[in-house]
Design a protein around this motif. Structure first.
Motif, PDB file in Angstrom:
ATOM      1  N   ALA A 164      -3.628  -6.068   3.116  1.00 43.27           N
ATOM      2  CA  ALA A 164      -5.050  -5.127   2.831  1.00 43.27           C
ATOM      3  C   ALA A 164      -5.697  -5.401   1.538  1.00 43.27           C
ATOM      4  O   ALA A 164      -6.895  -5.486   1.536  1.00 43.27           O
ATOM      5  CB  ALA A 164      -4.094  -3.560   2.874  1.00 43.27           C
ATOM      6  N   GLU A 165      -5.004  -5.678   0.526  1.00 43.73           N
ATOM      7  CA  GLU A 165      -5.734  -5.892  -0.761  1.00 43.73           C
ATOM      8  C   GLU A 165      -6.544  -7.401  -0.528  1.00 43.73           C
ATOM      9  O   GLU A 165      -7.680  -7.627  -0.951  1.00 43.73           O
ATOM     10  CB  GLU A 165      -4.839  -6.041  -1.918  1.00 43.73           C
ATOM     11  N   LEU A 206      -0.829  -3.622   6.184  1.00 49.29           N
ATOM     12  CA  LEU A 206      -0.439  -3.278   4.942  1.00 49.29           C
ATOM     13  C   LEU A 206      -0.382  -4.310   4.074  1.00 49.29           C
ATOM     14  O   LEU A 206      -0.972  -4.447   2.976  1.00 49.29           O
ATOM     15  CB  LEU A 206       0.765  -2.672   4.783  1.00 49.29           C
ATOM     16  N   LEU A 239      -4.820   2.896   2.300  1.00 50.80           N
ATOM     17  CA  LEU A 239      -4.461   3.917   1.528  1.00 50.80           C
ATOM     18  C   LEU A 239      -4.823   5.230   2.172  1.00 50.80           C
ATOM     19  O   LEU A 239      -4.058   6.241   2.340  1.00 50.80           O
ATOM     20  CB  LEU A 239      -5.019   3.894   0.178  1.00 50.80           C
ATOM     21  N   VAL A 263       0.744  -1.494  -0.049  1.00 49.18           N
ATOM     22  CA  VAL A 263       0.051  -0.015  -0.024  1.00 49.18           C
ATOM     23  C   VAL A 263       0.969   1.358   0.152  1.00 49.18           C
ATOM     24  O   VAL A 263       1.712   1.378   0.899  1.00 49.18           O
ATOM     25  CB  VAL A 263      -1.031   0.160   1.276  1.00 49.18           C
ATOM     26  N   PHE A 290      -7.991  -2.501   1.196  1.00 46.00           N
ATOM     27  CA  PHE A 290      -6.735  -1.300   0.356  1.00 46.00           C
ATOM     28  C   PHE A 290      -7.167  -0.094   0.492  1.00 46.00           C
ATOM     29  O   PHE A 290      -6.374   0.724   0.932  1.00 46.00           O
ATOM     30  CB  PHE A 290      -6.667  -2.052  -1.001  1.00 46.00           C
ATOM     31  N   ASP A 291      -8.607   0.371   0.238  1.00 44.18           N
ATOM     32  CA  ASP A 291      -8.821   1.743   0.282  1.00 44.18           C
ATOM     33  C   ASP A 291      -8.421   2.415   1.674  1.00 44.18           C
ATOM     34  O   ASP A 291      -8.164   3.380   1.772  1.00 44.18           O
ATOM     35  CB  ASP A 291     -10.267   2.169  -0.117  1.00 44.18           C
ATOM     36  N   THR A 301      -2.226   5.794   5.040  1.00 40.33           N
ATOM     37  CA  THR A 301      -0.939   6.232   4.474  1.00 40.33           C
ATOM     38  C   THR A 301      -0.882   7.592   3.963  1.00 40.33           C
ATOM     39  O   THR A 301       0.142   8.287   4.113  1.00 40.33           O
ATOM     40  CB  THR A 301      -0.271   5.248   3.679  1.00 40.33           C
TER      41      THR A 301
END
Length: 247
Positions: free
Chosen positions: A231-232, A228, A241, A143, A237-238, A244
């Motif tokens: 995450a996907e 991280l 992100l 990420v 993931f969103d 971060t």
């Protein structure tokens, strides 16, 4: 990776993660070479440790990598483990035209450096018993941090390169990835005391515990980086992100 009796090369061994990994491996019973641009910092790493050796290297310089590879094999022919740890992290504004010198230096050091050094040493490593290549990436390989876009991209590229290297060297050289979370080092100014970042000693302790397993995992990860790393796969993931991008 076997725990002792290795001859290990650690790039970026003059500070932070590289320094502490080198010292831990040395104290376990390995011969360790630390490489980096600043000899004074490397000698601080080696001070008082008989089998910890300093050798200058600029991983951002292709000619220096070629010179160094010949020198390190000549002086340490038992070398069987390469740790590509050296790296730089620069914050950048990617929303408009800019001087790309920092981006170019990041790619030379973080991406081409490990590729070139691996290329220079892989034939030698394939002749050694218990050979291993360890690439240090980052949670930001999975990420990105938008204000460190080029750094994040180089770490994502090294993660991908490591997967390919592992597939091609299967049965010849063990290939391992360390993906640190945000750790209290001086990778960026003030980071060594930044609240919320993982203390360096705690990161090293947990990482070395990963290497102490009967079979070293392909990815040596701490609990702090899993937010991280996964995450996907976990559909976050969103959200990751969004986290971060606030740093």
């Amino acid at each position: 990776m076997k725990p002792l009796g290795n001859t290990i090369l650690v790039t970026g061994g003059g500070s932070g993660i590289g320094r502490e990994l080198a010292r831990r491996w040395h104290d376990m019973g390995n011969t360790v070479i630390v490489a980096g641009r600043t000899l004074d910092s490397l000698e601080e790493t080696t001070d008082g440790r008989e089998n910890l050796h300093a050798m200058p290297l600029d991983v951002g310089d292709a000619a220096d990598i070629a010179r160094f590879a010949q020198d390190v094999v000549a002086s340490h022919p038992d070398l069987n483990v390469l740790v590509n740890n050296a790296g730089i992290m620069r914050y950048e504004d990617i929303t408009g035209p800019r001087d790309l010198a920092d981006a170019a230096a990041t790619i030379e050091t973080n991406l081409l450096g490990p590729i070139r050094l691996t290329d220079a040493l892989v034939a030698h490593l394939k002749t050694r018993d218990d050979a291993a290549i360890i690439n240090v990436t980052s949670g930001l390989a999975f990420v990105p941090m938008p204000k460190a876009a080029t750094y994040s991209a180089t770490k994502a590229a090294i993660h991908s390169y490591t997967v390919s290297l592992r597939a091609k060297l299967e049965g010849q050289v063990e290939v391992i990835e360390i993906a640190p979370p945000a750790v209290q080092t001086e990778l960026t100014p003030g980071q060594s005391t930044r609240e919320g970042y993982m203390p360096l000693d705690a990161f090293i302790d947990e990482t070395m515990a990963g290497f102490a397993k009967d079979e070293t995992p392909a990815e040596v990860l701490t609990q702090n980086v899993l937010f991280l790393r996964n995450a996907e796969a976990e559909g976050r993931f969103d959200a990751a992100l969004d986290m971060t991008r606030q740093f």
